[in-house]
Design an enzyme around this catalytic site. Sequence first.
Site, PDB file in Angstrom:
ATOM      1  N   SER A 157      38.229  54.141 -41.122  1.00  0.00           N
ATOM      2  CA  SER A 157      39.268  55.009 -42.019  1.00  0.00           C
ATOM      3  C   SER A 157      38.555  54.843 -43.443  1.00  0.00           C
ATOM      4  O   SER A 157      37.966  53.868 -43.539  1.00  0.00           O
ATOM      5  CB  SER A 157      40.508  54.491 -41.515  1.00  0.00           C
ATOM      6  OG  SER A 157      41.472  54.944 -42.694  1.00  0.00           O
ATOM      7  N   TYR A 181      47.027  47.864 -40.837  1.00  0.00           N
ATOM      8  CA  TYR A 181      46.013  48.650 -40.851  1.00  0.00           C
ATOM      9  C   TYR A 181      44.775  48.553 -41.580  1.00  0.00           C
ATOM     10  O   TYR A 181      43.478  48.865 -41.193  1.00  0.00           O
ATOM     11  CB  TYR A 181      46.566  50.264 -41.164  1.00  0.00           C
ATOM     12  CG  TYR A 181      45.648  51.301 -40.542  1.00  0.00           C
ATOM     13  CD1 TYR A 181      45.897  51.926 -39.244  1.00  0.00           C
ATOM     14  CD2 TYR A 181      45.168  52.127 -41.515  1.00  0.00           C
ATOM     15  CE1 TYR A 181      45.118  52.974 -38.944  1.00  0.00           C
ATOM     16  CE2 TYR A 181      44.243  52.947 -41.047  1.00  0.00           C
ATOM     17  CZ  TYR A 181      44.642  53.784 -40.231  1.00  0.00           C
ATOM     18  OH  TYR A 181      43.865  54.830 -39.704  1.00  0.00           O
TER      19      TYR A 181
END
Length: 260
Positions: A142, A155
Amino acid sequence: MAKARTAVVTGSNSGIGLGIARALADEGMNVVINSFTDNEADHALAAEISRDAGNDTAYIKADMSDGEQCRALVAKAAERFGAVDILINNAGIQHVAPVEDFPAGKWDAILSINLSSAFHTAAAAVPMMRENGWGRVINLASAHGLTASPYKSAYVAAKHGMVGLTKVIALETAEDPITCNAICPGYVLTPLVEEQIPDTMKQYNLDRETVIRDILLERQPSKEFATTEQLGGTVIFLCSDHAAQITGTTISVDGGWTAL
Ligand code: NAD
């Protein structure tokens, strides 16, 4: 005719994983789609992809929070198709909270699904790739694998870990015809993101367009979402011979986010 390659895409009954699975199927590859459920809809989706693409797509249930099931997914795919040539580690979840309030269970779940699953699937798949003399490992990281945002401790930690794992696998396979890379998307309009829009509109009393431009895409300079088709195309490129010397790196598909 050359034997079709086999790709396993974890967490692929929705969103980015599904887009990648469809792109691989359109290239004529055998594809394994996966999630932790085992519904009629999961198997119907595999049948629909096979019909549309004229390939062989199978659905295999495995919970990516469980290391044994991660390894079993690769073994079952190899049993079904004879090999695993392409491994796409895509399964992922999110939880947002300040670090002091972050539930420990959510931390563990995010680390296991978003990071440890890729360790287990790669550990199972890399020996097969070596034996077959070709392989591609592609990890969905990401923009949060390269930068941070508040309230996303688990995350961001998992996605940075995914980038590190990518580099190590690439070095360990550097002399084999195997590559390992990470794709780092910015915001992609998957069902998960779409669901957040109505609540955010209410919360800030803003229209849909303003929520998308000023809140969701605040850090994405292009002010456009990346698409699942673009991510599918990036995967197809990384699987091609043109990308044979691209290994151990990240490819950002983020509309300029990480250039800021
Ligand atoms: P999504 O929620 O649409 O898809 C996630 C997939 O993972 C689903 O198929 C779900 O069933 C599966 N999954 C969840 N828990 C699982 C488990 N325990 N076992 C097996 N499968 C499981 O989300 P998405 O937006 O398509 O995200 C896919 C990947 O891309 C994730 O790793 C995410 O972090 C990453 N990503 C997404 C965005 C974005 O803006 N959507 C941006 C950057 C990175």
